[in-house]
Motif scaffolding. Structure first.
Motif, mmCIF file in Angstrom:
data_model
loop_
_atom_site.group_PDB
_atom_site.id
_atom_site.type_symbol
_atom_site.label_atom_id
_atom_site.label_comp_id
_atom_site.label_asym_id
_atom_site.label_seq_id
_atom_site.Cartn_x
_atom_site.Cartn_y
_atom_site.Cartn_z
ATOM 1 N N UNK B 473 0.961 -1.017 0.105
ATOM 2 C CA UNK B 473 0.436 -0.123 0.145
ATOM 3 C C UNK B 473 1.093 1.174 0.454
ATOM 4 N N UNK B 474 2.146 1.429 -0.720
ATOM 5 C CA UNK B 474 3.332 2.488 -1.092
ATOM 6 C C UNK B 474 3.062 2.583 -0.216
ATOM 7 N N UNK B 475 3.748 1.636 1.276
ATOM 8 C CA UNK B 475 4.373 2.536 2.418
ATOM 9 C C UNK B 475 5.790 0.879 2.398
ATOM 10 N N UNK B 476 7.095 1.309 3.061
ATOM 11 C CA UNK B 476 7.532 0.551 2.736
ATOM 12 C C UNK B 476 6.960 -0.389 4.928
ATOM 13 N N UNK B 477 7.281 -1.187 4.864
ATOM 14 C CA UNK B 477 7.121 -2.163 5.756
ATOM 15 C C UNK B 477 7.781 -2.898 6.510
ATOM 16 N N UNK B 478 8.759 -3.243 6.097
ATOM 17 C CA UNK B 478 9.829 -4.087 6.332
ATOM 18 C C UNK B 478 11.203 -4.348 5.370
ATOM 19 N N UNK B 479 12.342 -4.289 5.863
ATOM 20 C CA UNK B 479 13.780 -4.723 5.824
ATOM 21 C C UNK B 479 13.637 -5.844 6.226
ATOM 22 N N UNK B 480 14.466 -5.979 5.293
ATOM 23 C CA UNK B 480 15.177 -7.508 5.966
ATOM 24 C C UNK B 480 16.820 -7.797 5.304
ATOM 25 N N UNK B 481 17.085 -8.070 6.210
ATOM 26 C CA UNK B 481 18.818 -8.202 6.046
ATOM 27 C C UNK B 481 19.457 -10.046 4.971
ATOM 28 N N UNK B 482 19.979 -9.791 4.330
ATOM 29 C CA UNK B 482 20.775 -10.736 3.919
ATOM 30 C C UNK B 482 20.028 -12.338 4.583
ATOM 31 N N UNK B 483 20.900 -12.742 5.794
ATOM 32 C CA UNK B 483 20.752 -13.701 7.121
ATOM 33 C C UNK B 483 19.836 -14.343 7.653
ATOM 34 N N UNK B 484 18.722 -13.014 7.625
ATOM 35 C CA UNK B 484 17.321 -12.980 7.642
ATOM 36 C C UNK B 484 16.423 -13.240 6.332
ATOM 37 N N UNK B 485 17.228 -14.085 5.062
ATOM 38 C CA UNK B 485 15.769 -13.656 3.840
ATOM 39 C C UNK B 485 15.178 -15.266 5.013
ATOM 40 N N UNK B 486 13.916 -14.713 4.286
ATOM 41 C CA UNK B 486 13.088 -16.102 3.961
ATOM 42 C C UNK B 486 12.286 -16.351 2.828
ATOM 43 N N UNK B 487 11.325 -16.754 2.600
ATOM 44 C CA UNK B 487 10.274 -17.302 0.988
ATOM 45 C C UNK B 487 8.961 -16.410 2.100
ATOM 46 N N UNK B 488 8.966 -17.549 2.405
ATOM 47 C CA UNK B 488 7.748 -17.366 3.251
ATOM 48 C C UNK B 488 7.488 -15.858 3.817
ATOM 49 N N UNK B 489 8.369 -15.696 5.012
ATOM 50 C CA UNK B 489 7.809 -14.687 5.641
ATOM 51 C C UNK B 489 7.804 -12.940 4.845
#
Ligand SMILES: Nc1ncnc2c1ncn2[C@@H]1O[C@H](COP(=O)(O)OP(=O)(O)OP(=O)(O)O)[C@@H](O)[C@H]1O
Ligand SMILES: [Mg+2]
Lengths: 335, 503
Positions: B473-489
Motif C-alpha cells: 500500500x505504497x509504504x515500506x513495511x519491512x527491511x530484511x538483511x540477507x541473513x534473515x531472508x525467508x520466502x515465507x516471511x
C-alpha cells in the motif's frame, strides 16, 4: 539460409513501401513526357525545380516539426508574415536586405517557439493549436501590410489623406536569391538543395536530430531515457519557424514583392510533400529527401497538368488524390 | 463434444535472416496444460502466432481434430476455437469500452447495430452464467480502470464466451504478483477441467512445474522434445533449453559498506524513508500495485513529496533529465510503452540516453564508435539478432528487454552511474540469461554504485539482493538483511497476512 521464401505479394508490398513514391514520380514523369511534347526538356525541368523551391523549403519546416511528433500547420502563416516583414523592413524602413532577412527569420523562430510553448504548457492538441496560430499569423500579415502587396517604392494611402511613397527598395541582391541564375541553374534551386542537405544532415547525423526523432517516435520512452522532451519539441518548433520564415523570404525574392495571399495557398502542397516523403526508402518517418521527392511529385503534377491545359481548380483534385495515396503508402512502410 | 486435438506437422517459419521455426511436430490436446519453454528467441511466440493465424506464410501443416486447416488469419483461428492471451493484454482490449462491450466484442454486431449498454450487460451476464463463470468486477466498468490481472481475466472469459477450445498464454504472469499468479492458476486449472486445451508459455520454472501436464522444449527454432511433467526435473529442462547446465550465482552475505549513496524521505510521512548504501543491491518487493513502480518514478522524475540526498548532499530532481545528469538511471517496467522505439534499430535503442556522448564537439554522431559499443554490449548480454540495424520490433520479447538493460549499462560505462533503479528488469528473460543479468547487476553494484532491484518475483529478489525492503500500500513495511531472508516471511509481509498456507 541463402534462399528466401518471401512470397510475391510480400515482395510487391515491400517494393511499394520502399520505392512507392520514387516509382510514382517515374510514372508521372513518363506519362507527361509521352503526352505533352515539351515536357521532357532541360528548360522545363529547371522550371519545375524553380517552381517547387519555395514549397520544398516550407515543407521542410513542417517536416522538422513532424520529426519531433509535433504538427505545425502554421508554417504557411509564418512564411507569409516573415516574407511581408522582410519586404516591409526594406521598403518602409530602408533596412538592408541582410538585416531585414535576419529579423524576419528571428521573428519566424519566435513564432514557432511560441506555438511550441503554448502546446506544451496548455497540453492542447498541436494540430488545432497550430491551425489557430496560422490564422493569427495571417491576421498579423494583413494588419502589418494593411492588405497591400509590398513592392519597391510602393505607394499607399496615408491616414491623413493623399498618398505616401515608400522610400526604400527591395534590393537587387535580395531579388537575386529568387530570380538569379548561376550558369544554367536558378539560384533558388541551389538554395533549395543546400537547405535539403542541411536539414538532412541535421536530422540524421547530429545528436539533436537523433533526439528529435526519438521524441517523435516514442515521447514517453524518450523522456524516461532522460531526453528533455519538451525542450526538443520547442526546439523543433523553432526550427520549423525559421525554415518557414526562410521560405517566405525566398518567395518574396522570387516574386520581387511580397504578395500577401501567395503563401496561404501552399498549405495542402506542403502537408502532402511531407507525408509523401515519409515512405521514401521505407523510412516510415519524416525526412528531408523524401520531402523533396514529395514536393517534386506535386510540382510535376501541377506543371504537367498546366501544360495539358487543366485548370488550377481541377488540379486540386489531383493533389488531394496524391496526398491520400501517399498516406496509404506511408502506412505500408510503417508495417 | 469431441476432445480437441491440434496437431502440427513440420511447421516452419522464416524471417529475413532467421529461421525462427523449423519442422515443428506438436500435439496439443483438450484437457491438458501443455507448457512451451525455450530460451529467448527460441521461437515460442512465433509458434503461438502461427497457431493463432498471425502469419499467413508459414510452412507445414496444421490439423484440428484430424481435419487439415489453414490458419492464415486471426479470425479463422478464432473460429476454430483458438484464442490467445498475450502478455500485452492492452493490445487486445478497447480501453474506453466497458467490460461487457469487450466481453461480447466480435459478436456485438450480431445483437443489432444499436444495443444499449443495459442489454449488453444482460446478455453478458447470461452467457457467463450459462458457462458457470463469475467476474469479480462490475460489467459496467471501463476497461481502463482495470488492473493487469483483471484485464487478463477478462480476456480469458472472453475466449470462453466465444467457445474457445485452445487458449494460448504467452508469458501471462510476467506482470503479476504471487497472489494474482495463484488466482490465474486456479482459473487455468478450471479451464483444464472444462476440457479446454491450454498452451502455456513462460520462463518461470517453478510455475511450469506447478501447472503443466506436459512440457515441450524449443531450442533455436527446433523442438527438442515433449516430456510428461513427472518424468523430468527443472534442471533437465534448463539443460535442454540452453544446451548446458545453467550456472547459478552464489551470493554470500558480504560485509556491507555503510556509506549511504541515496537517501529518500517522504515529507508527508516522517516514518517513510529508504537508505541505499554504496555497492549494495537493494531488493524492493511487494505485490503488484504495492507502489514500487510509483516510488521509483517519483525518485527518477522528481516529486515534491520526496526529499532525496545523493552522496549525502540533498539534490532536487525535477525531471528525468536532471536525474540522468546526476547519475541516477531508471529502467522502466513496460518495455514496449516506456522503453522501446519499436521502429528504430538496435543501436538506436541501446544508445537512446547516450546520443550526446557519441557526438563530437559540433554535435555530429560518431556512428562507427556507437555501432562498436552497441555490438559489444549486445554480445555481452547475448542478444539474439540478425543485424544491428534491424528494427527492434522484429526481436523476441526477451531480447528486446536485454536491449534496454544494455542501454543503461552503456550509459554507466560512459558516464559512471551513482544509482541504477531497475523495475522488473528480467520480465520475459529466459532462465539462463536471467542468471547472467543477476551477475551483471551484482558486478555493477560492486563497482561502487547503488542498485535498487524492484521485482514482484520473490525468488529472484532473494537471489540477487543484499537486503530486501518490502512494500505494501505504497509504504515500506519491512527491511530484511540477507541473513534473515525467508520466502515465507516476505510473502506474508507483502500480502499483509502473517500466515500463509503453502501446499
Ligand atoms: N517480425 C519478425 N521479423 C524478423 N524476425 C523475427 C520477427 N519475429 C520474430 N523474429 C525472430 O524469430 C526468432 C524467434 O522469435 P520468438 O519471438 O518466437 O522467440 P521467443 O521464443 O518467443 O522468445 P522470448 O522468450 O524472448 O519471447 C527470433 O530470433 C526473432 O528475432
Ligand atoms: Mg516471446
Amino acid at each position: 539460409m541463402g534462399q528466401s521464401n518471401i512470397n510475391k505479394g510480400d515482395l510487391l508490398r515491400i517494393i511499394v513501401a520502399k520505392y512507392g513514391v520514387v516509382i510514382a514520380l517515374g510514372i508521372v514523369i513518363a506519362l507527361f513526357g509521352i503526352i505533352t511534347p515539351n515536357f521532357m526538356s532541360v528548360g522545363n525541368f529547371t522550371n519545375i525545380l524553380r517552381s517547387i523551391s519555395v514549397i520544398t523549403v516550407l515543407s521542410l519546416g513542417l517536416t522538422v516539426a513532424l520529426a519531433a511528433g509535433a504538427f505545425n500547420l502554421a508554417v504557411t502563416g509564418i512564411a507569409g508574415f516573415a516574407g511581408a516583414l522582410s519586404a516591409g523592413l526594406m521598403v518602409w524602413n530602408q533596412l538592408s536586405a541582410i538585416t531585414s532577412s535576419v529579423i524576419a527569420l528571428i521573428v519566424g523562430m519566435l513564432m514557432g517557439a511560441a506555438i511550441g510553448l503554448f502546446v506544451i504548457y496548455f497540453r492542447v492538441d498541436d494540430l488545432l493549436a497550430s491551425l489557430g496560430a496560422m490564422y493569427i499569423a495571417q491576421g498579423m500579415t494583413l494588419t502589418y501590410t494593411g492588405g497591400l502587396n509590398i513592392y519597391s517604392n510602393m505607394i499607399k494611402p496615408s491616414p491623413g489623406g493623399g498618398f505616401t511613397t515608400a522610400p526604400g527598395r527591395i534590393s537587387d541582391g535580395f531579388i537575386f536569391m529568387g530570380q538569379g541564375m548561376v550558369g544554367v541553374i536558378p539560384m533558388p534551386v541551389i538554395i533549395m538543395f543546400i537547405v535539403i542537405v542541411l536539414v538532412h544532415i541535421f536530422l540524421n547525423n547530429t545528436k539533436w536530430g537523433r533526439n528529435i526523432y526519438s521524441v517523435g517516435s516514442n515521447p514517453e520512452a524518450a523522456y524516461l531515457a532522460g531526453i528533455p522532451v519538451n525542450g526538443y519539441k520547442i526546439f523543433a518548433y523553432s526550427l520549423s519557424g525559421i525554415l518557414a520564415a526562410f521560405a517566405g523570404i525566398l518567395l518574396v525574392a522570387r516574386l520581387g514583392s511580397a504578395q500577401i495571399a501567395e503563401s496561404q495557398a501552399l498549405l495542402l502542397d506542403c502537408v502532402a510533400a511531407s507525408y509523401i516523403g515519409f515512405s521514401f526508402l521505407g523510412q516510415g518517418k519524416p525526412n528531408a529527401f523524401g520531402t523533396f521527392i514529395g514536393a517534386a511529385l506535386m510540382g510535376i503534377m501541377v506543371n504537367g497538368l498546366s501544360m495539358l491545359g487543366v485548370s488550377y481548380t481541377t488540379q486540386d483534385i489531383f493533389k488531394g488524390i496524391i496526398l491520400l495515396l501517399s498516406l496509404a503508402i506511408s502506412r505500408l512502410s510503417q508495417k | 463434444m469431441d476432445r480437441f486435438v491440434l496437431v502440427t506437422k513440420k511447421l516452419s517459419k522464416r524471417f529475413p535472416g532467421v529461421q525462427a521455426l523449423k519442422d515443428i511436430d506438436m500435439e496439443i490436446r483438450g484437457g491438458e496444460i501443455h507448457s512451451l519453454v525455450g530460451a529467448n528467441g527460441a521461437g515460442k511466440s512465433t509458434f503461438a502466432k502461427i497457431i493463432s493465424g498471425v502469419y499467413k506464410d508459414y510452412e507445414g501443416e496444421i490439423f484440428i481434430n484430424g481435419e487439415k486447416v489453414v490458419l492464415d488469419t486471426p479470425q479463422k483461428s478464432f473460429q476454430y476455437g483458438i484464442s490467445v492471451v498475450y502478455q500485452e493484454v492492452d493490445s487486445a482490449l478497447i480501453h474506453y469500452f466497458t467490460v461487457a462491450e469487450n466481453l461480447l466484442m466480435s459478436s456485438v454486431t450480431q445483437y443489432g447495430s444499436f444495443v444499449s449498454q443495459k442489454k449488453l450487460v444482460k446478455i453478458a451476464k447470461e452467457k457467463l452464467k450459462s458457462l458457470g463463470l463469475k467476474l469479480p468486477f462490475d460489467l459496467n466498468t471501463r476497461v481502463s480502470e482495470l488492473s493487469v490481472s483483471q484485464k487478463q481475466l477478462l480476456l480469458i472469459f472472453k475466449s470462453l464466451i466465444h467457445n474457445s477450445r485452445l487458449i494460448i498464454f504467452d508469458e501471462p504472469t510476467s506482470s503479476l504478483g504471487p497472489v494474482e499468479v495463484e488466482q490465474l492458476f486456479e482459473i487455468i486449472h478450471s479451464l483444464k477441467e472444462r476440457g479446454i486445451a491450454v498452451l502455456y508459455i513462460s520462463h518461470r520454472m517453478p510455475e511450469i512445474f506447478t501447472i503443466s501436464d506436459k512440457i515441450t522444449v524449443f531450442r533455436d527454432g527446433r523442438k527438442i522434445g515433449t516430456f510428461p511433467r513427472d518424468e523430468v526435473t527443472p534442471d533437465d529442462i534448463i539443460r535442454y533449453m540452453i544446451g548446458k547446465s545453467s550456472q547459478k550465482i552464489e551470493i554470500s552475505s558480504k560485509e556491507m559498506s555503510n556509506t549511504p549513496i541515496l537517501e529518500i524521505h517522504r515529507k508527508s510521512d516522517e516514518s517513510q524513508k529508504l537508505v541505499l548504501y554504496k555497492g549494495e543491491v537493494l531488493g524492493l518487493t511487494g505485490l503488484v500495485g504495492a507502489g514500487k513502480t510509483e516510488l521509483l518514478k517519483e525518485i527518477y522524475t522528481g516529486s515534491k513529496d520526496l526529499k532525496v540526498a545523493l552522496d549525502g548532499k540533498e539534490v532536487r530532481i525535477k525531471t528525468s533529465t536532471d536525474a540522468v545528469k546526476m547519475g541516477i538511471y531508471f529502467l522502466p517496467e513496460e518495455r514496449r510503452k516506456e522503453g522501446l522505439l519499436i521502429k528504430e534499430n538496435l543501436i538506436w535503442n541501446m544508445l537512446l540516453p547516450s546520443f550526446g556522448d557519441f557526438a563530437n564537439a559540433l554535435g555530429f554522431m560518431k556512428d562507427k564508435e556507437a555501432a562498436q559499443v552497441s555490438k559489444r554490449f549486445a554480445e555481452k548480454l547475448r542478444v539474439k539478432f540478425a543485424d544491428l540495424r534491424q528494427r527492434v520490433e522484429s526481436l523476441s520479447g526477451g531480447n528486446q528487454q536485454k536491449l534496454i538493460i544494455a542501454r543503461w549499462l552503456i550509459k554507466n560505462e560512459l558516464k559512471g552511474a551513482r544509482v541504477i533503479l531497475f523495475d522488473e528488469p528480467t520480465v520475459g528473460i529466459d532462465v539462463g540469461a536471467k542468471e547472467e543479468i543477476y551477475n551483471i547487476v551484482r558486478t555493477v553494484a560492486e563497482s561502487g554504485i547503488g542498485v535498487i532491484f524492484s521485482s514482484s518475483d520473490i525468488d529472484e529478489v532473494l537471489k540477487v539482493a543484499d537486503r530486501i525492503v518490502v512494500m505494501r500500500d505504497n509504504k515500506f513495511i519491512a527491511e530484511i538483511e540477507r541473513k534473515d531472508f525467508s520466502e515465507e516471511k516476505i510473502l506474508s509481509l507483502a500480502a499483509g497476512r502473517h500466515e500463509i498456507v503453502k501446499n
